[in-house]
Enzyme design. Structure first.
Site, PDB file in Angstrom:
ATOM      1  CG  ASP A 114      -0.602  -8.386   6.511  1.00  0.00           C
ATOM      2  OD1 ASP A 114      -1.220  -9.125   7.387  1.00  0.00           O
ATOM      3  OD2 ASP A 114      -0.561  -7.287   6.452  1.00  0.00           O
TER       4      ASP A 114
ATOM      5  N   GLY B  58       1.095  -1.204  -0.060  1.00  0.00           N
ATOM      6  CA  GLY B  58      -0.112   0.034   0.077  1.00  0.00           C
ATOM      7  C   GLY B  58       0.750   1.308  -0.055  1.00  0.00           C
TER       8      GLY B  58
ATOM      9  CE  LYS C  55       6.773   0.165   5.977  1.00  0.00           C
ATOM     10  NZ  LYS C  55       7.051  -0.768   7.063  1.00  0.00           N
TER      11      LYS C  55
HETATM   12  P1  AMP Z   1       1.061  -3.113   8.107  1.00  0.00           P
HETATM   13  O1  AMP Z   1      -0.152  -2.945   9.369  1.00  0.00           O
HETATM   14  O2  AMP Z   1       1.510  -1.760   8.175  1.00  0.00           O
HETATM   15  O3  AMP Z   1       1.547  -4.301   7.920  1.00  0.00           O
HETATM   16  O4  AMP Z   1       0.105  -2.565   6.974  1.00  0.00           O
HETATM   17  C1  AMP Z   1      -1.122  -3.386   6.540  1.00  0.00           C
HETATM   18  C2  AMP Z   1      -1.478  -3.215   5.029  1.00  0.00           C
HETATM   19  O5  AMP Z   1      -2.102  -1.623   5.163  1.00  0.00           O
HETATM   20  C3  AMP Z   1      -0.382  -3.316   4.263  1.00  0.00           C
HETATM   21  O6  AMP Z   1      -0.853  -3.697   2.852  1.00  0.00           O
HETATM   22  C4  AMP Z   1       0.224  -1.935   4.016  1.00  0.00           C
HETATM   23  O7  AMP Z   1       0.959  -1.501   2.683  1.00  0.00           O
HETATM   24  C5  AMP Z   1      -1.151  -1.050   3.964  1.00  0.00           C
HETATM   25  N1  AMP Z   1      -0.555   0.342   4.498  1.00  0.00           N
HETATM   26  C6  AMP Z   1      -0.216   0.592   6.018  1.00  0.00           C
HETATM   27  N2  AMP Z   1      -0.018   1.852   6.140  1.00  0.00           N
HETATM   28  C7  AMP Z   1      -0.487   2.537   4.936  1.00  0.00           C
HETATM   29  C8  AMP Z   1      -0.674   3.841   4.237  1.00  0.00           C
HETATM   30  N3  AMP Z   1      -0.268   4.872   5.042  1.00  0.00           N
HETATM   31  N4  AMP Z   1      -0.795   3.919   3.404  1.00  0.00           N
HETATM   32  C9  AMP Z   1      -1.011   2.996   2.298  1.00  0.00           C
HETATM   33  N5  AMP Z   1      -1.276   1.764   2.788  1.00  0.00           N
HETATM   34  C10 AMP Z   1      -0.944   1.347   3.993  1.00  0.00           C
HETATM   35 MG    MG Z   2       2.768  -4.905   6.839  1.00  0.00          MG
END
Ligand code: AMP
Ligand code: MG
Length: 503
Positions: free
Chosen positions: A270, A104, A131
């Site tokens: 994930d 994301g 990132k």
């Molecule tokens: P995480 O909890 O950081 O592992 O993120 C879970 C999902 O949300 C993953 O697919 C990330 O790429 C997406 N994600 C987390 N933060 C963001 C953000 N600020 N913008 C877009 N996608 C995000």
């Molecule tokens: Mg993640």
């Protein structure tokens, strides 16, 4: 940003070729091609010499080189040969199916060859990923950004874990920008550039399995095996052989986390790497006072991903991987057996690490009992995890090192219990195993309060403390007077780590 033609521009950053993008070769179902959004006024704030060396990159010493790095590693410039993309995956989050997710806020720039793979754990190629460089088709409601606070934590943790010897993605550099990003408050944006032989997660396999794209699932499996586990091709059932391997190395990884006092914080599928490496540093932490229920992640109210529940969490994630691979494996019992091997594999790895940390040689019932009692005593005394193991070594000659004694004097009865335990320990531990204790018990780790001090300064434009901390964590097993301050436990008035998933 116009798409570059790789064949016409074989040379990229610093003259390096960007030869391949492994997921791109699997087909369009696996990714979306898109340029990063970049950042206004990017500044290169931190870089890892060790990670740069891994790729054979010249260090950005001169202002022009720093500016070059800032442009490339903010996503402002896409080099010839790069074909940036974001990949699609899925996942289970806190035990629930979350459906399709994906990178994301991560852009894969491509893969670089390591000039000296033999020196670098045998990894010949490293994927380079930004990132925080903007939205992708998988951003859902997110802004595609990462804030300085969380990027700095990921940069420091990746490199610190590597130097502790724990398998982990690496961090090449951190670039920040005055671009405001809204979280609980307005914060500065940053991009951290990560390196790994592969960023493929259990969630990648889950995505193609759960969406019924079994031909693509098969391609992913075959490509993974060809690249990372060629031996599995000769197994009767290569997919099963792969599952067995992931189970084994994940067990070893979790044992290693526990040993260094690391809590990942969000062990959703994930965030679980197929390589068995630490991946996605969010609300992670290191133990200070030992509490097996500790998690720095305040969103995890049930403690699902606390220090002591990490083995169960990863075991759960491996069931999810097994379920994803099921269409490719004959025989339900074989799959069940493969995942059921996890508890014993973890147990063996953990007990071996504990014995090494305690300077106990061979496995025995007495050694296991001694280790168990040590953990119970640490918990009762709320003793500092890192310091207790580190200073135990100096108690072998019959003395009681003050740094060790200090960990046990706050709770009634613990000093006496320590005394009794040390007598058993001196009788059972061996000189040879004790001699190796300083090589497995770090002198310093990335404690929350240290990271927070570095963040507070960085948010005011001073990256000196972050650089000093990064430097101090490069040789975490070597005690030095210069780094003494980084070994101290948090001051009594330090606020506890209160981290959410917001980053
Ligand atoms: P995480 O909890 O950081 O592992 O993120 C879970 C999902 O949300 C993953 O697919 C990330 O790429 C997406 N994600 C987390 N933060 C963001 C953000 N600020 N913008 C877009 N996608 C995000
Ligand atoms: Mg993640």
């Amino acid at each position: 940003m116009p798409r570059m033609d790789m064949r016409r521009h074989p040379q990229g950053f610093a003259g390096l070729p960007w030869p391949r993008q492994p997921l791109r070769e699997l087909g369009p179902e696996f990714y979306s091609e898109l340029a990063p959004q970049g950042l206004p006024q990017p500044e290169l704030r931190l870089y890892s010499e060790d990670a740069a060396r891994l790729l054979g990159l010249a260090l950005p010493a001169a202002p022009q080189q720093r500016a070059d790095w800032a442009e490339l590693f903010s996503g402002n410039r896409v080099d010839p040969g790069q074909l940036p993309l974001a990949t699609v995956y899925a996942g289970h989050q806190f035990g629930n199916w979350a459906g399709q997710l994906g990178d994301g806020r991560a852009h894969l720039l491509g893969e670089l060859a390591a000039p000296d793979a033999a020196q670098n754990g045998g990894h010949a190629c490293w994927e380079v990923q930004l990132k925080g460089a903007g939205r992708t088709p998988y951003s859902r409601f997110g802004d595609g950004r990462a804030v300085l606070r969380s990027s700095l934590r990921e940069f420091l943790a990746s490199e610190a874990m590597w130097h502790l010897g724990v398998p982990t993605t690496r961090a090449l550099c951190l670039v920040d920008s005055p671009l405001p990003v809204r979280r609980e408050r307005l914060e500065r944006a940053a991009v951290v550039t990560r390196l790994a032989p592969s960023f493929v997660r259990i969630g990648h396999f889950e995505h193609f399995s759960h969406s019924g794209q079994h031909a693509a699932l098969r391609r992913l499996l075959d490509a993974w095996i060809a690249r990372f586990e060629p031996d599995c091709t000769h197994a009767a059932d290569p997919a099963l052989a792969l599952l067995q391997r992931v189970v084994q190395r994940s067990a070893e990884l979790v044992a290693h986390w526990l040993a260094v006092g690391f809590v990942h914080g969000v062990l959703n599928t994930d965030n679980l790497s197929m390589l068995g490496w630490t991946l996605d540093y969010g609300p992670f932490g290191f133990l200070d006072a030992f509490d097996p229920d500790y998690t720095p992640n305040t969103s995890d109210t049930a403690g699902r991903y606390s220090w002591g529940r990490q083995p169960a969490a990863v075991h759960w994630g491996l069931y999810a991987l097994a379920a994803a691979l099921k269409p490719l494996i004959d025989g339900t019992q074989a799959i069940e057996d493969a995942v059921q091997a996890f508890p014993a594999a973890f147990d063996a790895a953990w007990r071996a690490r504990l014995r090494a940390k305690l300077g106990l040689g061979a496995q025995s019932a007495a050694a296991d009992a001694l280790a168990r009692d040590w953990l119970a005593l640490l918990q009762r005394a709320r003793a500092d995890w890192t310091l207790s193991f580190r200073h135990l070594h100096d108690a072998a000659d019959g003395t009681l090192p003050p740094q060790l004694a200090a960990q046990f004097d706050a709770e009634a009865g613990c000093a006496e219990a320590l005394h009794a335990w040390l007598q058993r320990w001196r009788a059972l531990s061996s000189a040879a195993a004790r001699a190796a204790m300083p090589t497995v018990n770090p002198h310093r780790v990335l404690r929350h309060h240290l990271a927070q001090q570095a963040i507070d300064a960085a948010e005011h434009g001073d990256f000196g403390p972050a650089q000093a901390l990064h430097e101090a964590l490069r040789e975490p097993y070597r005690e030095s007077a210069a780094h003494a301050a980084f070994a101290l436990p948090p001051p009594p008035d330090a606020p506890p780590a209160c981290l959410s998933c917001s980053s």
